[in-house]
Design an enzyme around this catalytic site. Structure first.
Site, PDB file in Angstrom:
ATOM      1  N   ARG A 153      -8.293  -0.795   4.689  1.00  0.00           N
ATOM      2  CA  ARG A 153      -7.607   0.416   4.080  1.00  0.00           C
ATOM      3  C   ARG A 153      -6.291  -0.307   3.759  1.00  0.00           C
ATOM      4  NH1 ARG A 153      -6.065   4.594   7.953  1.00  0.00           N
ATOM      5  NH2 ARG A 153      -4.816   4.990   6.299  1.00  0.00           N
ATOM      6  N   ASP A 158       4.950   0.506  11.941  1.00  0.00           N
ATOM      7  CA  ASP A 158       3.804  -0.140  11.314  1.00  0.00           C
ATOM      8  C   ASP A 158       3.697  -1.473  11.630  1.00  0.00           C
ATOM      9  OD1 ASP A 158       2.807   2.334  10.091  1.00  0.00           O
ATOM     10  OD2 ASP A 158       3.532   1.660   8.080  1.00  0.00           O
ATOM     11  N   ARG A 165      -4.052  10.884   4.653  1.00  0.00           N
ATOM     12  CA  ARG A 165      -3.086  11.708   4.667  1.00  0.00           C
ATOM     13  C   ARG A 165      -2.188  11.842   3.125  1.00  0.00           C
ATOM     14  NH1 ARG A 165       0.160  14.661   8.333  1.00  0.00           N
ATOM     15  NH2 ARG A 165       2.160  14.560   7.797  1.00  0.00           N
ATOM     16  N   LYS A 178      14.196  16.141  10.575  1.00  0.00           N
ATOM     17  CA  LYS A 178      13.755  14.817  10.922  1.00  0.00           C
ATOM     18  C   LYS A 178      13.534  13.878   9.750  1.00  0.00           C
ATOM     19  CE  LYS A 178       9.826  13.510  13.866  1.00  0.00           C
ATOM     20  NZ  LYS A 178       8.722  13.977  14.573  1.00  0.00           N
ATOM     21  N   VAL A 179      13.494  12.516  10.082  1.00  0.00           N
ATOM     22  CA  VAL A 179      13.144  11.764   8.695  1.00  0.00           C
ATOM     23  C   VAL A 179      11.762  11.450   8.569  1.00  0.00           C
ATOM     24  CG1 VAL A 179      13.513   9.301   7.911  1.00  0.00           C
ATOM     25  CG2 VAL A 179      15.081  10.457   9.250  1.00  0.00           C
ATOM     26  N   CYS A 210      -4.576  13.033  13.200  1.00  0.00           N
ATOM     27  CA  CYS A 210      -5.265  11.735  12.933  1.00  0.00           C
ATOM     28  C   CYS A 210      -5.271  10.858  14.228  1.00  0.00           C
ATOM     29  CB  CYS A 210      -4.900  10.801  11.729  1.00  0.00           C
ATOM     30  SG  CYS A 210      -3.083  10.149  11.967  1.00  0.00           S
ATOM     31  N   VAL A 252       3.064  19.225   8.778  1.00  0.00           N
ATOM     32  CA  VAL A 252       3.480  19.086   7.618  1.00  0.00           C
ATOM     33  C   VAL A 252       4.542  20.198   7.254  1.00  0.00           C
ATOM     34  CG1 VAL A 252       1.429  18.363   6.306  1.00  0.00           C
ATOM     35  CG2 VAL A 252       1.727  20.818   6.879  1.00  0.00           C
ATOM     36  N   ARG A 299       0.875  14.722  13.418  1.00  0.00           N
ATOM     37  CA  ARG A 299       1.411  14.655  11.994  1.00  0.00           C
ATOM     38  C   ARG A 299       1.447  15.854  11.285  1.00  0.00           C
ATOM     39  NH1 ARG A 299      -0.914   9.009   9.627  1.00  0.00           N
ATOM     40  NH2 ARG A 299       0.894   8.936   8.510  1.00  0.00           N
ATOM     41  N   LYS A 335       0.694  -1.225  -0.072  1.00  0.00           N
ATOM     42  CA  LYS A 335       0.090   0.088   0.049  1.00  0.00           C
ATOM     43  C   LYS A 335       0.789   1.089   0.137  1.00  0.00           C
ATOM     44  CE  LYS A 335      -1.826   1.503   4.274  1.00  0.00           C
ATOM     45  NZ  LYS A 335      -1.618   3.082   4.435  1.00  0.00           N
ATOM     46  N   ASN A 336       1.747   1.437   0.911  1.00  0.00           N
ATOM     47  CA  ASN A 336       2.690   2.437   1.078  1.00  0.00           C
ATOM     48  C   ASN A 336       3.736   2.604  -0.025  1.00  0.00           C
ATOM     49  OD1 ASN A 336       1.082   2.949   3.315  1.00  0.00           O
ATOM     50  ND2 ASN A 336       2.799   2.408   4.638  1.00  0.00           N
TER      51      ASN A 336
HETATM   52  C1  EPZ Z   1       4.417   6.907   6.377  1.00  0.00           C
HETATM   53  O1  EPZ Z   1       3.610   8.108   6.679  1.00  0.00           O
HETATM   54  C2  EPZ Z   1       3.395   5.790   6.161  1.00  0.00           C
HETATM   55  N1  EPZ Z   1       2.182   5.986   5.424  1.00  0.00           N
HETATM   56  C3  EPZ Z   1       2.886   5.467   7.549  1.00  0.00           C
HETATM   57  O2  EPZ Z   1       2.152   4.068   7.482  1.00  0.00           O
HETATM   58  C4  EPZ Z   1       4.265   4.968   8.616  1.00  0.00           C
HETATM   59  O3  EPZ Z   1       3.730   4.714   9.699  1.00  0.00           O
HETATM   60  C5  EPZ Z   1       5.126   6.277   8.373  1.00  0.00           C
HETATM   61  O4  EPZ Z   1       5.400   6.716   7.054  1.00  0.00           O
HETATM   62  C6  EPZ Z   1       6.438   5.803   9.076  1.00  0.00           C
HETATM   63  O5  EPZ Z   1       7.037   4.853   8.669  1.00  0.00           O
HETATM   64  C7  EPZ Z   1       2.479   6.046   4.065  1.00  0.00           C
HETATM   65  O6  EPZ Z   1       3.306   5.751   3.559  1.00  0.00           O
HETATM   66  C8  EPZ Z   1       1.001   6.353   3.207  1.00  0.00           C
HETATM   67  P1  EPZ Z   1       6.473  10.499   8.317  1.00  0.00           P
HETATM   68  P2  EPZ Z   1       4.067   9.484   6.922  1.00  0.00           P
HETATM   69  O7  EPZ Z   1       6.310  11.816   7.570  1.00  0.00           O
HETATM   70  O8  EPZ Z   1       4.781   9.723   5.480  1.00  0.00           O
HETATM   71  C9  EPZ Z   1       6.745  13.683  11.614  1.00  0.00           C
HETATM   72  C10 EPZ Z   1       0.165   2.860   7.790  1.00  0.00           C
HETATM   73  O9  EPZ Z   1      -0.243   2.507   8.644  1.00  0.00           O
HETATM   74  N2  EPZ Z   1       6.554  14.503  10.577  1.00  0.00           N
HETATM   75  O10 EPZ Z   1       7.530   9.604   7.757  1.00  0.00           O
HETATM   76  O11 EPZ Z   1       3.099  10.305   6.961  1.00  0.00           O
HETATM   77  C11 EPZ Z   1       5.674  12.862  11.766  1.00  0.00           C
HETATM   78  O12 EPZ Z   1       4.396  13.408  12.683  1.00  0.00           O
HETATM   79  C12 EPZ Z   1       0.581   4.410   7.812  1.00  0.00           C
HETATM   80  O13 EPZ Z   1       0.239   2.435   6.773  1.00  0.00           O
HETATM   81  C13 EPZ Z   1       6.664  16.069  10.920  1.00  0.00           C
HETATM   82  O14 EPZ Z   1       7.056  16.551  12.247  1.00  0.00           O
HETATM   83  O15 EPZ Z   1       4.998   9.481   7.967  1.00  0.00           O
HETATM   84  C14 EPZ Z   1       6.018  11.566  12.429  1.00  0.00           C
HETATM   85  O16 EPZ Z   1       6.199  11.834  13.837  1.00  0.00           O
HETATM   86  C15 EPZ Z   1       0.585   5.015   9.069  1.00  0.00           C
HETATM   87  N3  EPZ Z   1       6.541  17.103  10.008  1.00  0.00           N
HETATM   88  C16 EPZ Z   1       7.516  11.383  11.786  1.00  0.00           C
HETATM   89  O17 EPZ Z   1       7.847  12.681  11.253  1.00  0.00           O
HETATM   90  C17 EPZ Z   1       6.365  16.640   8.860  1.00  0.00           C
HETATM   91  O18 EPZ Z   1       6.021  17.756   7.933  1.00  0.00           O
HETATM   92  C18 EPZ Z   1       7.392  10.519  10.683  1.00  0.00           C
HETATM   93  O19 EPZ Z   1       6.225  10.730   9.752  1.00  0.00           O
HETATM   94  C19 EPZ Z   1       6.082  15.459   8.367  1.00  0.00           C
HETATM   95  C20 EPZ Z   1       6.184  14.165   9.340  1.00  0.00           C
END
Ligand code: EPZ
Length: 430
Positions: free
Chosen positions: A409, A317, A102, A172-173, A126, A133, A131, A22-23
């Site tokens: 989902r 995840d 998202r 941050k990653v 959520c 941006v 989360r 999915k991701n």
């Molecule tokens: C992806 O979400 C995945 N979703 C998530 O899977 C997964 O849990 C996550 O990566 C971490 O591996 C998809 O790929 C569709 P991030 P993403 O940006 O990209 C913070 C599932 O169950 N952050 O890597 O949204 C954020 O709050 C889902 O399939 C900021 O602070 O995650 C988090 O703490 C849930 N500012 C951290 O970074 C930002 O602008 C990592 O989030 C963006 C993110």
């Protein structure tokens, strides 16, 4: 609303075909906005999130043709979808659509790169955390975009002549922000170097697909990714990589129930850290031709501590599922969540099955119990809900999981895959 009824106690034996991720599918689908040619994706999973994104992309002018599914001997399906965005019909992604998923926020990258502008609703919080941006805003600003927040929307505008390559290091990653930077920088003028990039296999899959479309990306899979901008991208044919989270989920289910299952169509190297944790918990996991074999011993689960981290660390995840496994370990284990601040909603539901878990900040202490007993439980988010399913498979008696739309989902044909391996799982449609 559908529910899933599970009668626990059976070991799992047989073959479980693993679907496309999915991701990976979601960002790949969004990449179709970058070209007027056709992007063909193979191995696209049939999931509520994918269908939702198909509708969202349609709103932006993408024509979508789905080629029927083909069934293979191991019960797997293969779905090929063609995406063609001759012209972008709308550069606005409205709240009604973005709030449902998202990942649809990520259209901001290709819309900005191709059309020079985008108006995209803020996704909001959520169930698993706030989360924000900010990283998307900083990254796109580094490429020269003007980013302004207005009425719950981000208005993004590229400079005259388009986005400009730049050096940008994420504080941050972020998986999503890395995807967006790859897509945006592919059509920018000049070279972009992204530091502290996400290294997830789904990022590598997107980079491979973009390169097949004519992009010049190197270093994906490491922390530094270099993108030489090109003036246009073409169509391509790309196969979505296997779902490592689905793989890990079923491996943990077998470790918990006992049995012998081959997970077909997947790759052990996508989830080394999780496999290591499952092995330490006592299951035998080995690479076999075309997949992974898992032999679980049910009652002899060893306690293992894990900490979630960006790839290659233990994936957030799979945190809920691993906690499910640890509820039946012979001793005390600790699970620490470092990615999302509120990803412990499964704790109280697992407790309904008899698990003994106490929370302290971001760490859960799990005292293994000799048996779980079935109970009615509620799914709260995608991965939390599947942890309840696998715990239900190992519990005595009946577990009824409500709100299963969360499962739909991200888990393709879950009941069917488990039933084929001897589990008693059925969907009840009220
Ligand atoms: C992806 O979400 C995945 N979703 C998530 O899977 C997964 O849990 C996550 O990566 C971490 O591996 C998809 O790929 C569709 P991030 P993403 O940006 O990209 C913070 C599932 O169950 N952050 O890597 O949204 C954020 O709050 C889902 O399939 C900021 O602070 O995650 C988090 O703490 C849930 N500012 C951290 O970074 C930002 O602008 C990592 O989030 C963006 C993110």
């Amino acid at each position: 609303m559908d529910r899933i009824r599970i009668v626990g106690g059976n070991a799992l034996n047989g073959i479980i075909p693993i679907s496309g991720a999915k991701n990976a599918a979601l960002p790949l689908m969004i990449a179709s906005l970058l070209t007027s040619d056709t992007l063909t994706l193979e191995n696209v999973p049939h999931l509520a999130d994918v269908e939702g994104l198909i509708r969202i992309l349609g709103n932006h002018g993408v024509d979508i043709a789905v080629n029927g599914r083909r069934e293979h001997q191991d019960g797997s399906y293969s779905r090929t979808v063609h995406f063609t965005c001759r012209t972008v019909a709308d550069t606005t992604a409205p709240y009604e659509l973005v709030s449902k998923m998202r990942a649809s926020f990520w259209v901001i990258g290709p819309l900005l790169a191709r059309e020079g502008q985008a108006r995209v609703s803020l996704p909001g919080g959520c169930a698993i955390g706030t989360r924000p941006v900010d990283l998307f805003i900083e990254g796109l600003t580094a490429l020269g975009a003007e980013m302004e927040i207005d009425g719950g929307y981000i208005n993004a505008k590229a400079p005259k002549g388009g986005l400009i390559g730049a050096r940008y290091t994420f504080p941050k990653v972020s998986v999503g922000a890395t995807h967006v930077m790859l897509m945006a920088a592919s059509l920018a003028r000049g070279t972009t170097v992204i530091g502290n990039a996400a290294r997830e296999p789904e990022v590598v899959d997107l980079a491979n697909c973009l390169n097949a479309m004519g992009a010049k990306i190197s270093g994906a899979g490491t922390s530094t990714i270099t993108i030489e901008g090109v003036t246009s991208l073409s169509g391509a044919r790309h196969r979505v990589l296997p779902d490592r989270i689905e793989t890990g989920t079923y491996a943990m289910a077998v470790a918990m129930t006992g049995g012998d299952v081959t997970l077909s169509g997947t790759d052990i190297t996508l989830l080394d850290t999780a496999i290591e944790a499952i092995r330490r918990a006592g299951a035998e996991v080995s690479a076999v031709e075309g997949g992974i074999r898992v032999i679980g011993h049910g009652d002899q689960i060893r306690p293992v501590d894990i900490v979630t981290e960006p790839f290659p660390g233990f994936p957030t995840d799979l945190q809920a599922q691993f906690m499910g496994l640890m509820t039946r370990a012979n001793g005390v284990s600790h699970v620490t969540e470092t990615i999302f601040e509120n990803r412990f909603m499964h704790v109280q539901e697992l407790a309904r099955l008899g698990a003994k878990i106490t929370l302290s900040g971001q760490t859960a202490r799990i005292e293994g119990v000799t048996r779980l007993r079935g109970a009615p439980v509620m799914a709260t988010d995608l991965r939390a809900s599947v942890s309840l399913v696998i715990a239900g498979l190992a519990a005595e008696g009946e577990t009824m999981v409500s709100r299963v739309y969360h499962l739909d989902r991200g888990f393709e044909r879950l009941e069917e895959k488990l039933t084929r391996c001897g589990a008693i799982v059925e969907r009840i449609t009220d």
